[in-house]
Design an enzyme around this catalytic site. Sequence first.
Site, short mmCIF file in Angstrom:
data_model
loop_
_atom_site.label_atom_id
_atom_site.label_comp_id
_atom_site.label_asym_id
_atom_site.label_seq_id
_atom_site.Cartn_x
_atom_site.Cartn_y
_atom_site.Cartn_z
N LYS A 82 0.84 -1.21 0.00
CA LYS A 82 0.00 0.00 0.00
C LYS A 82 0.86 1.25 0.00
O LYS A 82 0.53 2.24 -0.64
CB LYS A 82 -0.95 0.01 1.20
CG LYS A 82 -2.09 -0.97 1.03
CD LYS A 82 -3.23 -0.70 2.00
CE LYS A 82 -4.34 -1.72 1.78
NZ LYS A 82 -5.35 -1.69 2.83
N LYS A 124 -3.81 -10.97 -6.87
CA LYS A 124 -5.11 -11.32 -6.29
C LYS A 124 -6.21 -10.41 -6.86
O LYS A 124 -5.93 -9.27 -7.24
CB LYS A 124 -5.08 -11.26 -4.75
CG LYS A 124 -5.11 -9.88 -4.17
CD LYS A 124 -5.44 -9.88 -2.68
CE LYS A 124 -5.49 -8.43 -2.20
NZ LYS A 124 -5.85 -8.19 -0.85
N LYS A 136 -10.31 -5.02 -4.92
CA LYS A 136 -11.24 -3.90 -5.07
C LYS A 136 -10.56 -2.73 -5.76
O LYS A 136 -11.20 -1.92 -6.40
CB LYS A 136 -11.67 -3.41 -3.68
CG LYS A 136 -12.60 -4.35 -2.96
CD LYS A 136 -12.94 -3.82 -1.57
CE LYS A 136 -12.22 -4.62 -0.51
NZ LYS A 136 -12.62 -4.38 0.85
P1 TYM Z 1 -10.42 -6.70 3.07
O1 TYM Z 1 -11.53 -5.75 3.27
O2 TYM Z 1 -9.34 -6.34 2.10
O3 TYM Z 1 -10.99 -8.10 2.61
C1 TYM Z 1 -12.08 -8.72 3.30
C2 TYM Z 1 -11.88 -10.23 3.30
O4 TYM Z 1 -11.82 -10.73 1.96
C3 TYM Z 1 -10.65 -11.53 1.80
N1 TYM Z 1 -10.16 -11.36 0.41
C4 TYM Z 1 -9.97 -12.37 -0.45
N2 TYM Z 1 -10.12 -13.70 -0.33
C5 TYM Z 1 -9.85 -14.45 -1.41
N3 TYM Z 1 -9.43 -13.96 -2.60
C6 TYM Z 1 -9.26 -12.63 -2.76
N4 TYM Z 1 -8.86 -12.16 -3.95
C7 TYM Z 1 -9.52 -11.77 -1.65
N5 TYM Z 1 -9.47 -10.42 -1.48
C8 TYM Z 1 -9.85 -10.19 -0.21
C9 TYM Z 1 -9.65 -10.99 2.82
O5 TYM Z 1 -8.68 -11.95 3.15
C10 TYM Z 1 -10.57 -10.67 3.99
O6 TYM Z 1 -10.81 -11.82 4.76
N6 TYM Z 1 -7.64 -5.94 7.11
C11 TYM Z 1 -8.80 -6.62 6.60
C12 TYM Z 1 -10.07 -6.24 7.32
C13 TYM Z 1 -10.02 -6.43 8.80
C14 TYM Z 1 -10.13 -7.66 9.49
C15 TYM Z 1 -10.02 -7.32 10.86
C16 TYM Z 1 -10.27 -8.98 9.07
C17 TYM Z 1 -9.88 -5.45 9.72
N7 TYM Z 1 -9.88 -5.97 10.97
C18 TYM Z 1 -10.07 -8.31 11.83
C19 TYM Z 1 -10.34 -9.95 10.06
C20 TYM Z 1 -10.22 -9.62 11.41
C21 TYM Z 1 -8.97 -6.25 5.15
O7 TYM Z 1 -8.51 -5.25 4.69
O8 TYM Z 1 -9.78 -7.10 4.47
#
Ligand code: TYM
Length: 334
Positions: free
Chosen positions: A115, A197, A200
């Site tokens: 990032k 991957k 978004k």
């Molecule tokens: P975020 O918002 O980027 O993604 C949300 C969830 O989606 C999963 N994910 C994917 N899984 C498979 N293939 C992909 N291409 C893919 N892109 C995203 C992510 O692994 C995630 O589970 N930091 C975290 C949010 C967060 C969080 C937490 C998660 C904040 N606090 C506490 C768990 C526990 C994030 O940015 O996820």
Amino acid sequence: MINGKKVLFSGMQATGNLTLGNYLGALKNWVTLSDEYECFYSVVDMHSITIRQDPATLRQRARKLLTIYIAAGLDPKVNCLYYQSHVSGHAELSWILSCFTYMGELNRMTQFKDKAARHGDNINAGLFTYPVLMAADILLYQADVVPVGIDQKQHLELTRDIAERFNNLYGDVFTVPEPYIGKVGAKIMSLQDPSKKMSKSDENPNGSIYLLDDADTVIRKCKKAVTDSEGVILYREEQPGVKNLIDIYSACMGKTPEDVVREFDGRGYGDFKMAVGEAVVSVLKPLQEEVARLESDKAFVDLIIRENAEKASYHAAKTLRKVQKKVGFPVRIP
Ligand code: TYM
């Protein structure tokens, strides 16, 4: 334990439009696990502002995301679905935990490095300490399990290290959480570049399927997906584009990759891509219909938001008071 059940925590950012990767890697497993655990699913809006956001858009997306949680099948009367910013304990615990986290540990986080490289004009301290806030999210509810995609595994390992460090100093304060990473769908790749991957923030909209894409768009994106010139449908590293499509199809249809290889033995890429598109549409269509229905029921969603923020705050405060006492903050006078 809450109500005799183990605790589950997970969250998603309300940044950008949710992709099929978010659904197959996380949300789908949340629904499967929700009966077994006492669940907290947060819309982590505080994490979102590590990157500049338009305030009105962020607010809109946060609400949409909460609606998607419900539409995906999470019963909001049983599962605690809430906005992170409505529970002040997240920020308070995050500060305390940041005093138990080393700069060197945060420097090693690959998501920070990625990032920071992409947002060179805004490498703020929040972006750097983001994993500490994530640890606070999880530890605040004494979560036993955290379902995430593979990209969050490193953050989970750091959370465990912070919890263990704190427990070694002060006794058993935190439950040390385990990640839950699904067998299929844990890392869905871009349809245009299967070495990256699905994200978004991809600039190429054809690389990602968004949860709210209509059927024609989904089919078109699947047809355009990058494959190879091998001409066989096999599940192997040498064919990353085809492998990714097999993962998507398996996860949508509840099949194993081996089943899928057998099903499409001898068929061409054109047929297979069409079947993948249709499988995705069969998952997204009911979800989209339910989102639309919920959006017209403002009072119901408002009630969920209020009640669940109270429920989350209650459990968060319990952990926070315990932690504050352990580190030596003066006790409140009733
Ligand atoms: P975020 O918002 O980027 O993604 C949300 C969830 O989606 C999963 N994910 C994917 N899984 C498979 N293939 C992909 N291409 C893919 N892109 C995203 C992510 O692994 C995630 O589970 N930091 C975290 C949010 C967060 C969080 C937490 C998660 C904040 N606090 C506490 C768990 C526990 C994030 O940015 O996820």
